[in-house]
Design a protein around this motif. Structure first.
Motif, short mmCIF file in Angstrom:
data_model
loop_
_atom_site.label_atom_id
_atom_site.label_comp_id
_atom_site.label_asym_id
_atom_site.label_seq_id
_atom_site.Cartn_x
_atom_site.Cartn_y
_atom_site.Cartn_z
N ASP A 19 0.82 -1.22 0.00
CA ASP A 19 0.00 0.00 0.00
C ASP A 19 0.84 1.26 0.00
OD1 ASP A 19 0.93 -0.57 2.59
OD2 ASP A 19 -0.67 0.61 3.51
N ILE A 20 2.16 1.13 0.09
CA ILE A 20 3.05 2.29 0.10
C ILE A 20 3.50 2.59 -1.33
CG2 ILE A 20 5.30 3.15 0.86
CD1 ILE A 20 4.98 1.60 3.41
N ALA A 21 3.33 3.85 -1.75
CA ALA A 21 3.73 4.25 -3.10
C ALA A 21 5.15 4.82 -3.12
CB ALA A 21 2.75 5.29 -3.65
N ASP A 22 5.54 5.56 -2.08
CA ASP A 22 6.85 6.18 -2.03
C ASP A 22 7.44 6.05 -0.63
OD1 ASP A 22 7.47 7.89 -4.64
OD2 ASP A 22 5.33 8.07 -4.23
N ILE A 23 8.74 5.86 -0.57
CA ILE A 23 9.49 5.88 0.68
C ILE A 23 10.51 7.01 0.57
CG2 ILE A 23 11.01 4.60 2.22
CD1 ILE A 23 9.82 2.02 1.02
N MET A 24 10.49 7.94 1.52
CA MET A 24 11.38 9.10 1.48
C MET A 24 12.17 9.18 2.78
SD MET A 24 8.31 11.43 -0.04
CE MET A 24 7.14 10.29 0.70
N ALA A 80 25.87 6.59 8.72
CA ALA A 80 26.79 5.60 8.15
C ALA A 80 26.01 4.35 7.73
CB ALA A 80 27.87 5.25 9.16
N GLN A 81 25.07 3.93 8.57
CA GLN A 81 24.27 2.75 8.21
C GLN A 81 23.39 3.03 7.00
OE1 GLN A 81 20.99 1.76 10.60
NE2 GLN A 81 20.73 -0.27 9.73
N LEU A 82 22.79 4.22 6.98
CA LEU A 82 21.94 4.59 5.85
C LEU A 82 22.72 4.59 4.55
CD1 LEU A 82 19.40 5.67 4.51
CD2 LEU A 82 19.96 7.95 5.40
N ASP A 91 12.80 -5.65 -7.90
CA ASP A 91 11.40 -5.71 -8.33
C ASP A 91 11.03 -4.59 -9.29
OD1 ASP A 91 11.31 -3.50 -6.71
OD2 ASP A 91 9.67 -4.21 -5.44
N GLY A 92 11.98 -3.72 -9.64
CA GLY A 92 11.72 -2.62 -10.56
C GLY A 92 11.48 -1.29 -9.89
N SER A 93 11.40 -1.24 -8.56
CA SER A 93 11.18 0.02 -7.87
C SER A 93 12.32 1.00 -8.18
CB SER A 93 11.10 -0.21 -6.36
OG SER A 93 9.99 -1.00 -6.02
N ARG A 94 11.95 2.26 -8.38
CA ARG A 94 12.92 3.28 -8.77
C ARG A 94 13.56 3.89 -7.53
NH1 ARG A 94 10.14 7.12 -12.58
NH2 ARG A 94 9.23 8.00 -10.70
N VAL A 95 14.87 4.06 -7.56
CA VAL A 95 15.63 4.54 -6.41
C VAL A 95 16.45 5.76 -6.81
CG1 VAL A 95 17.43 3.98 -4.73
CG2 VAL A 95 15.79 2.22 -5.44
N ASN A 96 16.42 6.78 -5.97
CA ASN A 96 17.31 7.93 -6.12
C ASN A 96 18.02 8.17 -4.81
OD1 ASN A 96 17.52 11.17 -5.60
ND2 ASN A 96 18.09 10.63 -7.69
N ALA A 114 19.93 11.33 1.53
CA ALA A 114 18.49 11.33 1.22
C ALA A 114 18.22 10.22 0.22
CB ALA A 114 18.07 12.68 0.65
N LEU A 115 17.34 9.32 0.60
CA LEU A 115 16.99 8.15 -0.23
C LEU A 115 15.50 8.22 -0.57
CD1 LEU A 115 17.42 5.23 -1.37
CD2 LEU A 115 16.93 4.41 0.95
N THR A 116 15.19 8.12 -1.85
CA THR A 116 13.80 8.14 -2.29
C THR A 116 13.53 6.91 -3.13
OG1 THR A 116 13.92 10.56 -2.40
CG2 THR A 116 12.01 9.51 -3.42
#
Length: 488
Positions: free
Chosen positions: A144-149, A175-177, A205-210, A222-224
């Protein structure tokens, strides 16, 4: 099986011997100590009972420290016991079972007071740290989650049902992030560090990462992540969600079927890629389709698909492959349709040239808020690409290449709607002429703040692509669809 010394290595006091040196790609214990969300209140986890009158926030903070202390001890003992080189040869489920057995032994030997549910949750957290993406795993598992920021180690937001809310997920430190980000981008042969602080990648799975890392991200990495749904949406589902009417969905099917050149326009998070995936379902199985993307996320179901992906420069600044180069190379690969995941710059000119030279049915997405703005942005991108063509010539190229602009919007209540299906008719003087086949009109909002609106037909009796529809034997269905839209 994989223990280096077995349980006897912990000794009477439960203190393992010295841990071996681990490869960089393996787990880094210092970055894992606080890698999980807080568990429910469990007094048995705490060796120091809290006063009954203590405030809830204070009890939660004390319990959290105890939980992470317990987890840190178990994790350190696990790393000292297990042979990671052998573990890496196993599939995920087998590796989890090996970790489960060793963690259970550690808990028994160290005599931690834990319930079965606490033990299971601790096991999941440790498995996520060793085998997955640490604190991100529970969020990635939710459909149910569309984006993780992630805004640094201490703050994570998620988008659910079109609304952004803060999550309880936290990382131990930056550092862990950064370590988890490096693990993600490393899977697709990319890197992120101080010398290369910006990176686009994708999950399996194809999820887009920035990822954007310090020093550019001042408060920590910053991870999106734009989540990829396991069950791909269809136009029928978009109808059920109210994104488009049933008649509008049929019109989109026909537009895709008769090989119109389509540009999907919309803002960030408006559903452009989802809509593009929906439209590609109506490509005939015998067509050769080539996709060009910065990060491959399109999931076409046709049997004859070639997927291409851009490549960033290496550490010496060499080896970059741009979107323009991919699209140019496409033309040498005998494509019948070219699909560009997102047009951002001068590559729009190459896409338009492809659309105008026999590759009908090509598609792409672009960031713009209206169909008219979409045309202006394409014109601006061509100018910024260094082309010194007269403005009228550029507009003629655009008008001669693009058949339909589909506008996707995310409304202020979080809902997503297809707000325009707009046809590019041609030129009158120096101006590109368009006509709306369908648009979404907002009437107001209900007591809960939800937008009330409706899709309306503009009464166009015969669209500009009518002859194309007749060529593909879709003219009768198109006429019936336009009639139904006008009646409704």
């Amino acid at each position: 099986m994989f223990g280096k010394r077995g349980n006897e290595g912990f000794g009477k006091g439960g203190t393992p011997g010295s841990a071996p040196a681990l490869p960089v790609a393996a787990v880094q214990p210092p970055a894992m100590e606080r890698a999980v969300p807080v568990l429910a209140e469990t007094p048995s986890m705490s060796p120091r009972p809290q006063p009954a009158a203590a405030p809830q926030a204070r009890r939660r903070q004390a319990r959290t420290e105890d939980y992470y202390d317990t987890k840190s001890q178990v994790f350190s003992a696990l790393i000292d016991t297990i042979d990671l080189s052998q573990l890496a040869k196993l599939d995920t489920e087998s590796a989890r079972e090996e970790i489960r057995d060793i963690v259970n032994d550690i808990i028994t030997i160290k005599n931690f007071a834990m319930s079965i549910s606490e033990q299971e949750e601790l096991l999941d957290d440790i498995c996520n740290d060793v085998l997955g993406y640490g604190p991100l795993e529970p969020l990635l598992a939710r459909d149910d989650i569309a984006d993780i920021m992630v805004n640094g180690a201490g703050q994570t937001f998620i988008e659910v049902a079109g609304k952004v809310q803060e999550s309880e997920i936290r990382f131990r430190d930056n550092a862990q992030l950064l370590s988890i980000c490096q693990r993600i981008v490393g899977q697709v042969g990319r890197r992120v560090d101080e010398s290369s602080p910006i990176c686009d990648a994708r999950l399996p799975d194809g999820s887009r990462v920035n990822v954007i890392a310090p020093p550019l991200a001042i408060d920590g990495t910053a991870l999106t992540i734009r989540k990829f749904k396991k069950d791909k949406l269809t136009l029928e589902q978009l109808v059920r969600y109210g994104s488009v009417t049933a008649e509008g969905a049929v019109l989109l099917q026909i537009i895709g079927r008769v090989r119109c050149n389509i540009v999907i326009s919309g803002g960030t998070g408006s559903g452009k890629t989802t809509l593009l995936n929906c439209l590609t379902r109506y490509i005939d199985a015998d067509e050769r389709v080539i996709t060009c993307e910065d990060t491959a996320e399109l999931q076409l179901q046709q049997p004859h698909v070639v997927r291409l992906e851009t490549r960033p420069p290496n550490i010496e600044g060499e080896g970059e492959v741009t979107m323009r180069e991919l699209i140019k190379n496409c033309l040498r690969m005998r494509p019948e349709r070219i699909i560009v995941g997102e047009v951002r710059g001068a590559e729009v000119f190459d896409l338009l040239q492809a659309m105008n030279t026999g590759h009908d049915g090509s598609m792409g997405t672009i960031h713009a808020n209206t169909p008219r703005e979409c045309l202006s942005r394409m014109e601006s991108m061509i100018a910024l690409g260094g082309y010194t063509l007269p403005a009228k010539t550029v507009r003629e190229i655009i008008a001669g290449s693009v058949d339909v602009i589909i506008q996707a919007s995310r409304l202020r209540d979080g809902s997503r709607r297809i707000t325009h299906i707009t046809e590019v008719v041609g030129m009158e003087g120096d101006v590109i002429i368009t006509q709306d086949l369908m648009r979404y009109e907002i009437d107001g909002e209900d007591a809960g703040g939800r937008i009330i609106g409706r899709h309306v037909s503009t009464g166009i009796g015969r669209p500009h692509f009518w002859d194309r529809a007749r060529y593909f034997n879709e003219d009768k269905r198109l006429a019936a669809t336009l009639d139904a839209m006008e009646k409704n």
